[in-house]
Scaffold this motif. Structure first.
Motif, PDB file in Angstrom:
ATOM      1  N   VAL A 244      50.113  48.106  56.637  1.00 19.00           N
ATOM      2  CA  VAL A 244      49.906  49.285  57.446  1.00 19.00           C
ATOM      3  C   VAL A 244      51.369  49.978  57.686  1.00 19.00           C
ATOM      4  O   VAL A 244      51.833  49.513  58.784  1.00 19.00           O
ATOM      5  CB  VAL A 244      49.026  49.248  58.442  1.00 19.00           C
ATOM      6  N   LYS A 245      51.527  51.035  57.144  1.00 18.93           N
ATOM      7  CA  LYS A 245      52.933  51.841  57.520  1.00 18.93           C
ATOM      8  C   LYS A 245      52.779  52.765  58.401  1.00 18.93           C
ATOM      9  O   LYS A 245      51.877  53.681  58.214  1.00 18.93           O
ATOM     10  CB  LYS A 245      53.672  52.087  56.231  1.00 18.93           C
ATOM     11  N   ILE A 246      53.439  52.898  59.581  1.00 20.96           N
ATOM     12  CA  ILE A 246      53.223  53.856  60.443  1.00 20.96           C
ATOM     13  C   ILE A 246      54.727  54.413  61.105  1.00 20.96           C
ATOM     14  O   ILE A 246      55.451  53.681  61.325  1.00 20.96           O
ATOM     15  CB  ILE A 246      52.466  53.498  61.801  1.00 20.96           C
ATOM     16  N   GLY A 247      54.728  55.855  61.057  1.00 19.85           N
ATOM     17  CA  GLY A 247      55.923  56.438  61.628  1.00 19.85           C
ATOM     18  C   GLY A 247      55.641  56.768  63.090  1.00 19.85           C
ATOM     19  O   GLY A 247      54.551  57.303  63.492  1.00 19.85           O
ATOM     20  N   ALA A 248      56.483  56.218  64.164  1.00 19.91           N
ATOM     21  CA  ALA A 248      56.376  56.555  65.416  1.00 19.91           C
ATOM     22  C   ALA A 248      57.846  57.086  66.000  1.00 19.91           C
ATOM     23  O   ALA A 248      58.595  56.173  66.303  1.00 19.91           O
ATOM     24  CB  ALA A 248      55.783  55.282  66.152  1.00 19.91           C
ATOM     25  N   GLU A 249      57.845  58.430  66.276  1.00 17.89           N
ATOM     26  CA  GLU A 249      59.171  59.122  66.586  1.00 17.89           C
ATOM     27  C   GLU A 249      59.305  58.707  68.075  1.00 17.89           C
ATOM     28  O   GLU A 249      60.300  59.169  68.676  1.00 17.89           O
ATOM     29  CB  GLU A 249      59.221  60.313  66.053  1.00 17.89           C
ATOM     30  N   ASP A 250      58.343  58.523  68.983  1.00 16.55           N
ATOM     31  CA  ASP A 250      58.600  58.466  70.450  1.00 16.55           C
ATOM     32  C   ASP A 250      57.528  57.567  70.976  1.00 16.55           C
ATOM     33  O   ASP A 250      56.824  56.919  70.510  1.00 16.55           O
ATOM     34  CB  ASP A 250      58.355  59.934  71.127  1.00 16.55           C
ATOM     35  N   GLY A 251      57.732  57.270  72.242  1.00 12.17           N
ATOM     36  CA  GLY A 251      57.126  56.184  72.879  1.00 12.17           C
ATOM     37  C   GLY A 251      55.433  56.432  72.892  1.00 12.17           C
ATOM     38  O   GLY A 251      54.921  55.249  72.705  1.00 12.17           O
ATOM     39  N   GLU A 252      55.129  57.398  73.044  1.00 13.13           N
ATOM     40  CA  GLU A 252      53.720  57.599  73.004  1.00 13.13           C
ATOM     41  C   GLU A 252      53.201  57.374  71.561  1.00 13.13           C
ATOM     42  O   GLU A 252      51.981  56.673  71.695  1.00 13.13           O
ATOM     43  CB  GLU A 252      53.445  59.206  73.339  1.00 13.13           C
ATOM     44  N   LYS A 253      53.744  57.754  70.640  1.00 21.13           N
ATOM     45  CA  LYS A 253      53.422  57.182  69.259  1.00 21.13           C
ATOM     46  C   LYS A 253      53.297  55.903  69.056  1.00 21.13           C
ATOM     47  O   LYS A 253      52.550  55.276  68.305  1.00 21.13           O
ATOM     48  CB  LYS A 253      54.067  58.056  68.229  1.00 21.13           C
ATOM     49  N   VAL A 254      54.188  55.080  69.780  1.00 21.12           N
ATOM     50  CA  VAL A 254      54.513  53.755  69.493  1.00 21.12           C
ATOM     51  C   VAL A 254      53.283  52.889  70.219  1.00 21.12           C
ATOM     52  O   VAL A 254      52.697  52.298  69.443  1.00 21.12           O
ATOM     53  CB  VAL A 254      55.764  53.309  70.100  1.00 21.12           C
ATOM     54  N   GLN A 255      52.781  53.457  71.356  1.00 24.33           N
ATOM     55  CA  GLN A 255      51.722  52.877  72.113  1.00 24.33           C
ATOM     56  C   GLN A 255      50.379  53.196  71.172  1.00 24.33           C
ATOM     57  O   GLN A 255      49.633  52.301  70.962  1.00 24.33           O
ATOM     58  CB  GLN A 255      51.694  53.696  73.572  1.00 24.33           C
TER      59      GLN A 255
END
Length: 327
Positions: free
Chosen positions: A59-70
């Motif tokens: 599962v590939k996910i882009g997360a550009e900031d802390g909120e998206k990481v969580q």
């Protein structure tokens, strides 16, 4: 005897079938901070190779900031994933990422950028595959020093653009590694100019470097170092924009991204002299494979794996890429 052979064969088939079925149940996340960058696209590509070989879901996910990481970690937990690999947008998110992974019962590995505690020390319990940043920086410095000497430049007449992104420890280690070699070779510290970039892309580096060049218009020969190829390419584009000739610039990047290779392919040489190619194959394929082995077989990866790079120039980049398994 025939019955026994048939039973053994049936048992073997059953074992293979069970193994295959279990592999199909393994789901692994791969979170990156800048999914549009070629480096991360390549990491995903090689992770896909591992997934196809072993039969697990990636599962590939882009997360550009802390909120998206969580959110990404919670999403993986909800999907029933068993683990994930991450290159975080901010290493200081480390304690929160570790806690969120534990809350979702997910195994955690990091790639490229290592998580740190609140005091800035690395979180050593989390397995990490990274780059020996200082060594790679030193390779950049050695390449620049050799070319300065080859061109017969006097170092006191040369300016160095330090394209910086100091909030990222890896960036500091790479840049300072390069500059340490320059200084040891007699490069004047007063001739090193900081060009802090707002983001780790070419446009931000161009803007930061242009400021340095305009403030020091009397310097005719330049070198540039930075976190990655994009940073150095930004400095090269800046020299072009203010009328500095290609043969008066020595930029050596890090990464071996498509942007660097495209620079080498141009009919005429530019100020982008070389790059230290880091193979995304290991960082994508090997981390995904290690996570699979951890999930499927309980084989925990080494806590710290450091990879190295190889200097590539306009006349040898194709061979270097082959040597590193990129082509």
């Amino acid at each position: 005897m025939g019955f026994i052979k048939a039973a053994i064969l049936a048992g073997t088939v059953a074992v293979f079938a069970a193994t295959s079925a279990f592999a199909a149940d393994v789901k692994i996340g791969f979170i990156v901070k800048q999914p549009e960058e070629p480096w991360f696209q390549d990491e995903w590509k090689f992770a896909d190779v591992a997934a196809k070989e072993k039969g697990f879901t990636l599962v590939k996910i882009g997360a550009e900031d802390g909120e998206k990481v969580q959110s990404a970690i919670d999403n993986l937990g909800a999907q029933g994933a068993q683990g994930f690999i991450i290159c975080t947008p901010d290493v200081k998110l480390g304690p929160g990422i570790v806690a969120k992974a534990a809350a979702n019962d997910l195994k955690l590995m990091t790639v490229d950028d290592r998580l740190v505690n609140a005091d800035g020390s690395p979180i050593e319990d989390v397995p990490h595959m990274g780059i020996s940043a200082t060594k790679i920086g030193e390779a950049v410095g050695e390449t620049i020093v050799a070319e300065i000497k080859k061109r017969g430049w006097d170092m006191k007449d040369v300016g160095a653009i330090r394209v910086s992104y100091d909030q990222l420890p890896t960036a500091v280690d790479r840049v300072e590694g390069a500059l340490s070699v320059l200084k040891a070779a007699g490069f004047p510290e007063a001739n090193i100019f900081d060009a802090p970039q707002a983001k780790t892309d070419t446009e931000a580096a161009l803007n930061a470097s242009t400021v340095v060049l305009n403030k020091n218009a009397g310097i005719k020969h330049w070198v540039a170092v930075g976190l990655n190829d994009e940073a150095v390419l930004g400095a090269v584009r800046a020299t072009e924009s203010v009328g500095i000739a290609a043969d008066s610039m020595i930029g050596v990047g890090i990464g071996g991204a498509d942007s660097a290779i495209n620079e080498f392919k141009k009919p005429a040489a530019t100020g982008f002299f070389g790059t230290v190619i880091i193979s995304p194959k290991r960082h994508g394929y090997e981390t995904a494979l290690n996570m699979f082995e951890w999930v499927a077989n309980g084989k925990e990866p080494e806590k710290l794996i450091l990879t190295a790079g190889q200097v590539a120039l306009r006349d040898n980049y194709e061979q270097v890429r082959k040597d590193l398994g990129i082509e």
